[in-house]
Design a protein around this motif. Sequence first.
Motif, PDB file in Angstrom:
ATOM      1  N   ILE A 518       0.840  -1.207   0.000  1.00  0.00           N
ATOM      2  CA  ILE A 518       0.000   0.000   0.000  1.00  0.00           C
ATOM      3  C   ILE A 518       0.874   1.256   0.000  1.00  0.00           C
ATOM      4  CG2 ILE A 518      -1.696   1.314   1.327  1.00  0.00           C
ATOM      5  CD1 ILE A 518      -2.747  -1.362   2.401  1.00  0.00           C
ATOM      6  N   ILE A 519       1.872   1.279   0.885  1.00  0.00           N
ATOM      7  CA  ILE A 519       2.709   2.476   1.023  1.00  0.00           C
ATOM      8  C   ILE A 519       3.546   2.700  -0.231  1.00  0.00           C
ATOM      9  CG2 ILE A 519       4.533   3.545   2.398  1.00  0.00           C
ATOM     10  CD1 ILE A 519       3.485   1.830   4.763  1.00  0.00           C
ATOM     11  N   LYS A 542      -7.541   8.461  -3.143  1.00  0.00           N
ATOM     12  CA  LYS A 542      -8.715   7.906  -3.821  1.00  0.00           C
ATOM     13  C   LYS A 542      -8.345   6.634  -4.593  1.00  0.00           C
ATOM     14  CE  LYS A 542     -11.430  12.177  -4.290  1.00  0.00           C
ATOM     15  NZ  LYS A 542     -12.009  13.169  -5.224  1.00  0.00           N
ATOM     16  N   ILE A 543      -7.159   6.632  -5.218  1.00  0.00           N
ATOM     17  CA  ILE A 543      -6.727   5.432  -5.958  1.00  0.00           C
ATOM     18  C   ILE A 543      -6.516   4.265  -4.989  1.00  0.00           C
ATOM     19  CG2 ILE A 543      -4.833   4.452  -7.319  1.00  0.00           C
ATOM     20  CD1 ILE A 543      -4.513   7.229  -8.614  1.00  0.00           C
ATOM     21  N   ILE A 544      -5.916   4.549  -3.843  1.00  0.00           N
ATOM     22  CA  ILE A 544      -5.727   3.486  -2.837  1.00  0.00           C
ATOM     23  C   ILE A 544      -7.079   2.930  -2.395  1.00  0.00           C
ATOM     24  CG2 ILE A 544      -4.902   2.989  -0.498  1.00  0.00           C
ATOM     25  CD1 ILE A 544      -2.659   3.354  -2.512  1.00  0.00           C
ATOM     26  N   GLU A 545      -8.047   3.827  -2.169  1.00  0.00           N
ATOM     27  CA  GLU A 545      -9.376   3.387  -1.743  1.00  0.00           C
ATOM     28  C   GLU A 545     -10.052   2.562  -2.836  1.00  0.00           C
ATOM     29  OE1 GLU A 545     -13.414   5.226   0.321  1.00  0.00           O
ATOM     30  OE2 GLU A 545     -11.980   6.573  -0.667  1.00  0.00           O
ATOM     31  N   TYR A 546      -9.836   2.956  -4.107  1.00  0.00           N
ATOM     32  CA  TYR A 546     -10.438   2.229  -5.235  1.00  0.00           C
ATOM     33  C   TYR A 546      -9.915   0.784  -5.307  1.00  0.00           C
ATOM     34  CZ  TYR A 546     -11.492   0.838 -10.021  1.00  0.00           C
ATOM     35  OH  TYR A 546     -11.914   0.149 -11.120  1.00  0.00           O
ATOM     36  N   GLU A 547      -8.641   0.599  -4.947  1.00  0.00           N
ATOM     37  CA  GLU A 547      -8.026  -0.730  -5.025  1.00  0.00           C
ATOM     38  C   GLU A 547      -8.292  -1.579  -3.778  1.00  0.00           C
ATOM     39  OE1 GLU A 547      -6.636  -2.143  -7.467  1.00  0.00           O
ATOM     40  OE2 GLU A 547      -6.452  -0.474  -8.874  1.00  0.00           O
ATOM     41  N   LYS A 548      -9.079  -1.076  -2.840  1.00  0.00           N
ATOM     42  CA  LYS A 548      -9.417  -1.811  -1.620  1.00  0.00           C
ATOM     43  C   LYS A 548     -10.106  -3.131  -1.974  1.00  0.00           C
ATOM     44  CE  LYS A 548     -12.403  -1.353   2.462  1.00  0.00           C
ATOM     45  NZ  LYS A 548     -13.296  -0.450   3.207  1.00  0.00           N
ATOM     46  N   LEU A 561      -6.240   4.937   5.350  1.00  0.00           N
ATOM     47  CA  LEU A 561      -7.038   6.127   5.048  1.00  0.00           C
ATOM     48  C   LEU A 561      -7.383   6.908   6.317  1.00  0.00           C
ATOM     49  CD1 LEU A 561      -9.413   4.672   2.306  1.00  0.00           C
ATOM     50  CD2 LEU A 561      -7.386   6.096   1.977  1.00  0.00           C
ATOM     51  N   GLU A 562      -7.524   6.202   7.436  1.00  0.00           N
ATOM     52  CA  GLU A 562      -7.797   6.889   8.696  1.00  0.00           C
ATOM     53  C   GLU A 562      -6.588   7.702   9.171  1.00  0.00           C
ATOM     54  OE1 GLU A 562      -8.879   3.762  11.294  1.00  0.00           O
ATOM     55  OE2 GLU A 562     -10.863   3.429  10.379  1.00  0.00           O
TER      56      GLU A 562
END
Length: 581
Positions: A518-519, A542-548, A561-562
């Motif tokens: 992730i990092i 947003k891209i990281i959240e999309y790949e969740k 994200l928190e």
Amino acid sequence: MKQKLTMYKITIIYILALLILIFSSFLIISSFLKQKEQIDKFYENIKLTIEVVDSIIINDFENEIIDFVYSQENTNIIEEVEKPERIEKTKFLKNIYDVNLYYIVSENPKPIFLLIYKNTYKYISLNFETLFDNRFLNINLFFDYYIVDNYGNFIYGNRDLYEKNKKEICVKKICRRDGTYLSDFEFFNLKNENLLKIYTFYKPNIFGFIRDYAQTILYTFILAFLFALVFHYIIYKYITGVFKDNVKKISEIHINYNTGKILKNEFEPSKVKEFDEIFNLFNEKIYLLEKPIENLLKENKYLRNENEKLYKENAGIINFLSAFKKFSYGKITYQNFKFEVKKIIEDMTFESEPLKESLNFLFNDLSIKTIENENLKRNYFEQLEILFSVLGVLAEIKEYNYKHVELMGEISILIGKKIKMKEPQLKNLYLGAKIHDLGKSYIPDSILLKKEKLTDEEWEIIKKHPKIGFLLIKEISLKPFSTAAMIIISHHERWDGKGYPYGIEGESIPIESRIVSIIDTFVALITEKPYRKAYTYSEAFKIIEYEKGKKFDPELVDVFLESKEEIINIIQKIKNEKAVL
């Protein structure tokens, strides 16, 4: 004078009684042997029947698999289902005409299978009732049965029997309950993977069961009763009366442990000549034991003192070793170790002076060597950490700069603390994050820094860098370097199993690698590349959240994200630091 019995006469009586017992036992044993032989034959017939039916049903199942795959339609036995939410294990069963069959172990109690054919994945479940009806209803079985799965859930057969016996446990091959025999067999065996179990109930007609057993038991009780009367009258009433009294007097003999003297009562004449001889001989010889007993008591007192001394010395050695072990593992300080050793030595008796001196010498020697080893070990780890930190910077500096390595390390520590990793695990994560792209130092600049889109061949070369980095440090088995090797080899694996180099998925990927993945993606997004501009922090998040749930572990994405504000603060802090390279 009344004539006494001799041992010869008593022996004749016992032989006659023994013959009676042998004859009666023969009746019982022969009866049981005949019963066991017929039950074993019945068991083998049932086992053979189950094996034949199992083979036929598995053949029907495989045919249904083939029909399902080629028709792409559900049958009355096979039904396509959704992929289970949580899969604990996938076991390969067999290949059926180019169709690979897997068994899915999941939380769903109903068996689920996976079919793979020409890159097509199908999850199916079975209608066991229909599958078994096709065979069991056409067979006239000589036993009753029911079938359960590996969780003990009812699948097929006699439900009343299942309800009555589901809580009973039979650990033997054949169990008997209420005149009925119970045996269980593995069922629906696919390549040594037993998915079901069948319980069979049978009641063989054993050679006129009730009549023969009643007759055998009657004869046995009659003979045993007659023998008991004779034995009780002759032995207990005539022979053992006085004998028991004399035996009781023997049990009452005791020793004065202060003087070593033996105190006893006189024996009475018995009914048997040999018994009298034995008691008289015992009466003569027992006094010969007084002197040895007196010596034994003195020796015992001396041994008790020696044993107490040895016990204290052994306890002192064990406590010394225990204290040294705690000191070696860093559980106590050197001063505490020294204090414990001093107390151990002081607790020993004055007779243990040689051991005290040995423990003092050993304490001094071990202390010096332990401190020397700790210093060597600390220097070794520090040098290795410095070396790999430099290697991490060299591997990244072509594509990024030295601050990228610091970002990877600091943000990894932040996320590790958020999920409450312990200190040793945080250290492992920090080092692995800083050198995760160690293998890129062997990727040509023409590929690594290329502005245009990479060709398939160039992309395959890029995908080799995890294995290259792993090979560079795999021989270092000590932590944290062994964990760093694990992070290097698996930080490009994806949560959905579409990553590289091995395509592992979900929690099979080490948690340290999932964090670094992730990092690494986030830092790459906010960094300008030869072929694109850097994304803003908002766009990158947003891209990281999309790949969740696709590329990344969903729970770790939530934690990431928190921590947005803390991550941005870390980035700004490192960017503002003065370059030192």
